[in-house]
Design a protein around this motif. Structure first.
Motif, PDB file in Angstrom:
ATOM      1  N   ALA A 177      -7.276  -4.817  -0.442  1.00 53.90           N
ATOM      2  CA  ALA A 177      -6.575  -3.542  -0.235  1.00 53.90           C
ATOM      3  C   ALA A 177      -6.269  -2.834  -1.550  1.00 53.90           C
ATOM      4  O   ALA A 177      -5.737  -1.717  -1.534  1.00 53.90           O
ATOM      5  CB  ALA A 177      -5.283  -3.780   0.537  1.00 53.90           C
ATOM      6  N   GLY A 178      -6.564  -3.484  -2.666  1.00 55.03           N
ATOM      7  CA  GLY A 178      -6.306  -2.870  -3.965  1.00 55.03           C
ATOM      8  C   GLY A 178      -4.866  -2.893  -4.397  1.00 55.03           C
ATOM      9  O   GLY A 178      -4.451  -2.088  -5.232  1.00 55.03           O
ATOM     10  N   VAL A 179      -4.083  -3.838  -3.871  1.00 57.03           N
ATOM     11  CA  VAL A 179      -2.651  -3.887  -4.207  1.00 57.03           C
ATOM     12  C   VAL A 179      -2.245  -5.265  -4.730  1.00 57.03           C
ATOM     13  O   VAL A 179      -1.077  -5.660  -4.624  1.00 57.03           O
ATOM     14  CB  VAL A 179      -1.771  -3.508  -2.994  1.00 57.03           C
ATOM     15  CG1 VAL A 179      -1.961  -2.041  -2.647  1.00 57.03           C
ATOM     16  CG2 VAL A 179      -2.060  -4.404  -1.794  1.00 57.03           C
ATOM     17  N   ALA A 180      -3.195  -5.991  -5.302  1.00 54.69           N
ATOM     18  CA  ALA A 180      -2.881  -7.332  -5.797  1.00 54.69           C
ATOM     19  C   ALA A 180      -1.771  -7.311  -6.840  1.00 54.69           C
ATOM     20  O   ALA A 180      -1.002  -8.279  -6.962  1.00 54.69           O
ATOM     21  CB  ALA A 180      -4.142  -7.973  -6.387  1.00 54.69           C
ATOM     22  N   ASP A 181      -1.661  -6.218  -7.589  1.00 52.23           N
ATOM     23  CA  ASP A 181      -0.610  -6.126  -8.613  1.00 52.23           C
ATOM     24  C   ASP A 181       0.765  -5.876  -8.022  1.00 52.23           C
ATOM     25  O   ASP A 181       1.772  -5.976  -8.729  1.00 52.23           O
ATOM     26  CB  ASP A 181      -0.955  -5.011  -9.602  1.00 52.23           C
ATOM     27  CG  ASP A 181      -1.056  -3.636  -8.941  1.00 52.23           C
ATOM     28  OD1 ASP A 181      -1.499  -3.572  -7.778  1.00 52.23           O
ATOM     29  OD2 ASP A 181      -0.689  -2.642  -9.581  1.00 52.23           O
ATOM     30  N   ARG A 182       0.827  -5.575  -6.718  1.00 53.32           N
ATOM     31  CA  ARG A 182       2.112  -5.291  -6.069  1.00 53.32           C
ATOM     32  C   ARG A 182       2.563  -6.411  -5.137  1.00 53.32           C
ATOM     33  O   ARG A 182       3.622  -6.313  -4.528  1.00 53.32           O
ATOM     34  CB  ARG A 182       2.027  -3.990  -5.276  1.00 53.32           C
ATOM     35  CG  ARG A 182       1.910  -2.757  -6.156  1.00 53.32           C
ATOM     36  CD  ARG A 182       1.982  -1.486  -5.317  1.00 53.32           C
ATOM     37  NE  ARG A 182       2.114  -0.329  -6.192  1.00 53.32           N
ATOM     38  CZ  ARG A 182       3.259   0.134  -6.658  1.00 53.32           C
ATOM     39  NH1 ARG A 182       4.379  -0.471  -6.323  1.00 53.32           N
ATOM     40  NH2 ARG A 182       3.304   1.175  -7.453  1.00 53.32           N
ATOM     41  N   GLU A 220       0.826  -1.209   0.000  1.00 55.02           N
ATOM     42  CA  GLU A 220       0.000   0.000   0.000  1.00 55.02           C
ATOM     43  C   GLU A 220       0.858   1.256   0.000  1.00 55.02           C
ATOM     44  O   GLU A 220       0.427   2.305  -0.502  1.00 55.02           O
ATOM     45  CB  GLU A 220      -0.926  -0.002   1.222  1.00 55.02           C
ATOM     46  CG  GLU A 220      -2.047  -1.023   1.146  1.00 55.02           C
ATOM     47  CD  GLU A 220      -2.932  -0.984   2.375  1.00 55.02           C
ATOM     48  OE1 GLU A 220      -4.128  -0.690   2.230  1.00 55.02           O
ATOM     49  OE2 GLU A 220      -2.427  -1.244   3.480  1.00 55.02           O
ATOM     50  N   ALA A 221       2.057   1.152   0.546  1.00 57.93           N
ATOM     51  CA  ALA A 221       2.982   2.295   0.557  1.00 57.93           C
ATOM     52  C   ALA A 221       3.704   2.467  -0.773  1.00 57.93           C
ATOM     53  O   ALA A 221       4.507   3.385  -0.923  1.00 57.93           O
ATOM     54  CB  ALA A 221       4.002   2.125   1.682  1.00 57.93           C
ATOM     55  N   GLY A 222       3.433   1.583  -1.729  1.00 59.21           N
ATOM     56  CA  GLY A 222       4.003   1.754  -3.064  1.00 59.21           C
ATOM     57  C   GLY A 222       5.135   0.828  -3.409  1.00 59.21           C
ATOM     58  O   GLY A 222       5.765   0.990  -4.458  1.00 59.21           O
ATOM     59  N   HIS A 223       5.422  -0.158  -2.570  1.00 59.71           N
ATOM     60  CA  HIS A 223       6.527  -1.075  -2.828  1.00 59.71           C
ATOM     61  C   HIS A 223       6.012  -2.373  -3.458  1.00 59.71           C
ATOM     62  O   HIS A 223       4.823  -2.673  -3.400  1.00 59.71           O
ATOM     63  CB  HIS A 223       7.275  -1.369  -1.524  1.00 59.71           C
ATOM     64  CG  HIS A 223       7.673  -0.128  -0.798  1.00 59.71           C
ATOM     65  ND1 HIS A 223       8.545   0.793  -1.351  1.00 59.71           N
ATOM     66  CD2 HIS A 223       7.293   0.376   0.408  1.00 59.71           C
ATOM     67  CE1 HIS A 223       8.701   1.796  -0.493  1.00 59.71           C
ATOM     68  NE2 HIS A 223       7.951   1.571   0.576  1.00 59.71           N
ATOM     69  N   ARG A 224       6.931  -3.126  -4.044  1.00 61.63           N
ATOM     70  CA  ARG A 224       6.582  -4.418  -4.643  1.00 61.63           C
ATOM     71  C   ARG A 224       7.099  -5.512  -3.724  1.00 61.63           C
ATOM     72  O   ARG A 224       8.288  -5.561  -3.409  1.00 61.63           O
ATOM     73  CB  ARG A 224       7.172  -4.541  -6.050  1.00 61.63           C
ATOM     74  CG  ARG A 224       6.582  -3.507  -7.005  1.00 61.63           C
ATOM     75  CD  ARG A 224       6.773  -3.857  -8.467  1.00 61.63           C
ATOM     76  NE  ARG A 224       6.079  -2.874  -9.300  1.00 61.63           N
ATOM     77  CZ  ARG A 224       4.811  -2.972  -9.655  1.00 61.63           C
ATOM     78  NH1 ARG A 224       4.091  -4.012  -9.260  1.00 61.63           N
ATOM     79  NH2 ARG A 224       4.245  -2.048 -10.411  1.00 61.63           N
ATOM     80  N   VAL A 225       6.192  -6.387  -3.299  1.00 60.37           N
ATOM     81  CA  VAL A 225       6.501  -7.342  -2.236  1.00 60.37           C
ATOM     82  C   VAL A 225       6.274  -8.769  -2.720  1.00 60.37           C
ATOM     83  O   VAL A 225       5.210  -9.091  -3.260  1.00 60.37           O
ATOM     84  CB  VAL A 225       5.628  -7.084  -0.991  1.00 60.37           C
ATOM     85  CG1 VAL A 225       6.094  -7.967   0.168  1.00 60.37           C
ATOM     86  CG2 VAL A 225       5.652  -5.617  -0.590  1.00 60.37           C
ATOM     87  N   THR A 226       7.278  -9.608  -2.508  1.00 64.36           N
ATOM     88  CA  THR A 226       7.139 -11.048  -2.725  1.00 64.36           C
ATOM     89  C   THR A 226       7.107 -11.723  -1.370  1.00 64.36           C
ATOM     90  O   THR A 226       7.980 -11.495  -0.528  1.00 64.36           O
ATOM     91  CB  THR A 226       8.318 -11.608  -3.540  1.00 64.36           C
ATOM     92  OG1 THR A 226       8.304 -11.012  -4.845  1.00 64.36           O
ATOM     93  CG2 THR A 226       8.213 -13.118  -3.683  1.00 64.36           C
ATOM     94  N   VAL A 227       6.081 -12.538  -1.146  1.00 67.99           N
ATOM     95  CA  VAL A 227       5.950 -13.279   0.108  1.00 67.99           C
ATOM     96  C   VAL A 227       6.246 -14.745  -0.163  1.00 67.99           C
ATOM     97  O   VAL A 227       5.610 -15.370  -1.013  1.00 67.99           O
ATOM     98  CB  VAL A 227       4.536 -13.133   0.698  1.00 67.99           C
ATOM     99  CG1 VAL A 227       4.392 -13.991   1.957  1.00 67.99           C
ATOM    100  CG2 VAL A 227       4.235 -11.676   1.010  1.00 67.99           C
ATOM    101  N   VAL A 228       7.221 -15.278   0.555  1.00 68.35           N
ATOM    102  CA  VAL A 228       7.544 -16.705   0.476  1.00 68.35           C
ATOM    103  C   VAL A 228       7.041 -17.361   1.742  1.00 68.35           C
ATOM    104  O   VAL A 228       7.421 -16.973   2.853  1.00 68.35           O
ATOM    105  CB  VAL A 228       9.069 -16.922   0.336  1.00 68.35           C
ATOM    106  CG1 VAL A 228       9.407 -18.407   0.385  1.00 68.35           C
ATOM    107  CG2 VAL A 228       9.576 -16.302  -0.958  1.00 68.35           C
TER     108      VAL A 228
END
Length: 248
Positions: free
Chosen positions: A79-84, A54-62
């Motif tokens: 949250a509207g950030v599925a693309d991130r 949500e803060a604008g970063h791209r996150v990968t969760v393992v």
């Protein structure tokens, strides 16, 4: 969509997470609004990953749990950030094969080293994945808190086992494989080539107080947690230790 991060993460901060979020916000501010590539090892349902996205970063969760990753996907979508947010099924021990070397700005490794087979290998893989100047947020279980917790609840043999065991275990039925203090956790990161910049106690008081006390004045408890988080001996008896380290 503008790919530039313009604000730090603003999650719903509680006394249990305030010290960690304080450090993460400072790191985002240090990066001066730049979009960060973030890796959350064992990030589960996205309690940290989604606010960072949500803060604008791209996150990968393992994470090893498909159910947790499914919940992460739903949370990110809501949250509207599925693309991130990208979900990858795997565990900390296999991290070296899941992430390209030198590709990540910020890695979160929270409550992972206590359960993996080889923590030194996980930390080595984390170090390799970080870009030069990249940072690690590490959260580990504290040995001292476990000793005190068992002792005050009358489990003296378990407390003694925690003191004597080299890995900080309370016996064969312990759900964790190991626990740390500030010295042992720092040594683990330093041996991998990381520089520890900050150490905080997390949940110094939050786990010790009755629910009624916590609920009576949550802001005062949060302020106390932040005040005590950096002050030995309070820091060192926290339920968890948070180390923030950087790859030179």
């Amino acid at each position: 969509m503008d790919s530039t991060s313009t604000r730090p993460a603003r999650p719903l901060v509680t006394a249990r997470t305030a010290a960690v979020w304080q450090v993460l916000r400072r790191e985002q501010e240090r990066q001066d609004g730049r979009e960060l590539t973030v890796l959350d090892v064992g990030g589960g349902t996205g309690g940290f990953a989604v606010p960072l996205a949500e803060a604008g970063h791209r996150v990968t969760v393992v994470d090893a749990s498909p159910d947790a990753l499914a919940a992460l996907d739903r949370r990110a979508a809501d949250a509207g950030v599925a693309d991130r947010v990208r979900a990858v099924q795997g565990d900390g021990d296999a991290l070296g094969g899941l992430v390209a070397p030198g590709s990540v700005d910020l890695i979160l490794c929270h409550a992972v080293l206590e359960v993996v087979d080889e923590p030194t290998e996980v930390v080595a893989a984390i170090t390799a994945a970080l870009r030069p100047g990249g940072a690690l947020s590490l959260l580990v279980a504290g040995r001292a808190a476990a000793v005190l917790g068992r002792a005050v609840n009358g489990h003296l043999s378990a407390a003694a086992a925690l003191v004597d065991d080299p890995e900080g275990r309370a016996g064969p039925r312990d759900t964790l494989r190991r626990r740390y203090d500030a010295t042992s956790a720092t040594a683990l990161l330093t041996a991998a080539g990381l520089t520890v910049e900050e150490i905080h106690g997390v949940r110094v008081l939050a786990d010790l107080l009755p629910a009624a006390v916590v609920e009576s004045d949550p802001q005062l408890l949060l302020d106390l947690e932040l005040s005590l988080a950096t002050q030995p001996p309070f820091r060192d008896i926290a339920a968890q230790l948070h180390l923030f380290a950087r790859r030179p």
